[in-house]
Design a protein around this motif. Structure first.
Motif, PDB file in Angstrom:
ATOM      1  N   TYR A  28     -29.808  20.637  33.291  1.00  8.72           N
ATOM      2  CA  TYR A  28     -30.812  19.593  33.084  1.00  8.72           C
ATOM      3  C   TYR A  28     -32.065  19.900  33.895  1.00  8.72           C
ATOM      4  O   TYR A  28     -33.184  19.727  33.429  1.00  8.72           O
ATOM      5  N   SER A  29     -31.859  20.373  35.100  1.00 12.87           N
ATOM      6  CA  SER A  29     -32.975  20.679  35.982  1.00 12.87           C
ATOM      7  C   SER A  29     -32.633  21.886  36.846  1.00 12.87           C
ATOM      8  O   SER A  29     -31.464  22.090  37.196  1.00 12.87           O
ATOM      9  N   MET A  30     -33.646  22.665  37.155  1.00 16.46           N
ATOM     10  CA  MET A  30     -33.484  23.776  38.100  1.00 16.46           C
ATOM     11  C   MET A  30     -34.587  23.686  39.130  1.00 16.46           C
ATOM     12  O   MET A  30     -35.626  23.057  38.910  1.00 16.46           O
ATOM     13  N   ARG A  48     -37.729  20.263  34.914  1.00 14.14           N
ATOM     14  CA  ARG A  48     -36.791  19.709  33.948  1.00 14.14           C
ATOM     15  C   ARG A  48     -36.760  20.621  32.735  1.00 14.14           C
ATOM     16  O   ARG A  48     -37.803  20.959  32.182  1.00 14.14           O
ATOM     17  N   TRP A  49     -35.584  21.035  32.342  1.00 15.99           N
ATOM     18  CA  TRP A  49     -35.478  22.119  31.364  1.00 15.99           C
ATOM     19  C   TRP A  49     -35.984  21.738  29.982  1.00 15.99           C
ATOM     20  O   TRP A  49     -36.598  22.550  29.299  1.00 15.99           O
ATOM     21  N   ASN A  50     -35.760  20.501  29.560  1.00 15.43           N
ATOM     22  CA  ASN A  50     -36.078  20.194  28.160  1.00 15.43           C
ATOM     23  C   ASN A  50     -37.568  19.976  27.902  1.00 15.43           C
ATOM     24  O   ASN A  50     -38.018  20.133  26.765  1.00 15.43           O
ATOM     25  N   ASP A  51     -38.355  19.624  28.934  1.00  9.08           N
ATOM     26  CA  ASP A  51     -39.761  19.348  28.685  1.00  9.08           C
ATOM     27  C   ASP A  51     -40.718  19.990  29.689  1.00  9.08           C
ATOM     28  O   ASP A  51     -41.924  19.730  29.635  1.00  9.08           O
ATOM     29  N   ASP A  69     -38.670  30.237  31.906  1.00  4.55           N
ATOM     30  CA  ASP A  69     -38.611  31.062  30.702  1.00  4.55           C
ATOM     31  C   ASP A  69     -37.290  30.712  30.017  1.00  4.55           C
ATOM     32  O   ASP A  69     -36.224  31.113  30.487  1.00  4.55           O
ATOM     33  N   THR A  70     -37.371  29.959  28.938  1.00  7.63           N
ATOM     34  CA  THR A  70     -36.158  29.489  28.294  1.00  7.63           C
ATOM     35  C   THR A  70     -35.357  30.627  27.665  1.00  7.63           C
ATOM     36  O   THR A  70     -34.127  30.546  27.593  1.00  7.63           O
ATOM     37  N   GLY A  95     -28.921  21.499  38.550  1.00  4.63           N
ATOM     38  CA  GLY A  95     -28.139  20.278  38.583  1.00  4.63           C
ATOM     39  C   GLY A  95     -28.578  19.269  37.545  1.00  4.63           C
ATOM     40  O   GLY A  95     -29.414  19.568  36.694  1.00  4.63           O
ATOM     41  N   SER A  96     -28.029  18.086  37.655  1.00  4.05           N
ATOM     42  CA  SER A  96     -28.286  17.033  36.681  1.00  4.05           C
ATOM     43  C   SER A  96     -29.318  16.021  37.141  1.00  4.05           C
ATOM     44  O   SER A  96     -29.614  15.069  36.418  1.00  4.05           O
ATOM     45  N   SER A  97     -29.859  16.207  38.331  1.00  7.70           N
ATOM     46  CA  SER A  97     -30.898  15.324  38.850  1.00  7.70           C
ATOM     47  C   SER A  97     -32.241  16.039  38.821  1.00  7.70           C
ATOM     48  O   SER A  97     -32.385  17.113  39.398  1.00  7.70           O
ATOM     49  N   PHE A  98     -33.222  15.454  38.195  1.00  3.47           N
ATOM     50  CA  PHE A  98     -34.541  16.071  38.139  1.00  3.47           C
ATOM     51  C   PHE A  98     -35.164  16.159  39.522  1.00  3.47           C
ATOM     52  O   PHE A  98     -35.734  17.186  39.892  1.00  3.47           O
TER      53      PHE A  98
END
Length: 115
Positions: A28-30, A48-51, A69-70, A95-98
């Motif tokens: 979700y986030s790196m 945040r990976w998706n946006d 870089d996706t 992790g899952s927390s932005f």
């Protein structure tokens, strides 16, 4: 999640470095944390990976830029105008927390800034 960081080194005050981190899978986030000698590990930046939304610790805002870089499941931390107080071991994280992706950490990479 396996994380592999690279790119640390030694620079003078005002110099630049870019850290890289590749992950075995998307999260979700790196982001990046750092730990200076004798201090606790602290948050530096997250993406945040998706946006592609980013979040920075105040002390690095405007000097550090985090990108991703996706296609490679990789993130890059461009660090400019480095200060002595940026000296630390930097850890890639996911992790899952932005605001604090701290569930998984890679091995650290040393960044040393000298005057």
């Amino acid at each position: 999640v396996q994380l592999q960081a690279s790119g640390g080194g030694s620079v003078r005050v005002g110099g630049s470095l870019t850290l890289s981190c590749t992950a075995s899978q998307e999260s979700y986030s790196m982001g990046w944390f750092r730990q200076a000698p004798g201090k606790e590990r602290q948050f530096v930046a997250a993406i945040r990976w998706n946006d592609d939304k980013t979040y920075y610790q105040n002390s690095v805002q405007g000097r550090f830029t985090l990108s991703r870089d996706t296609s490679k499941i990789a993130i890059y931390l461009q660090m400019k105008n480095l200060k002595v107080e940026d000296t630390a071991v930097y850890y890639c994280s996911a992790g899952s927390s932005f605001y604090s992706p701290n569930e998984h950490f890679g091995q650290g990479t040393q960044v040393t800034v000298s005057s």
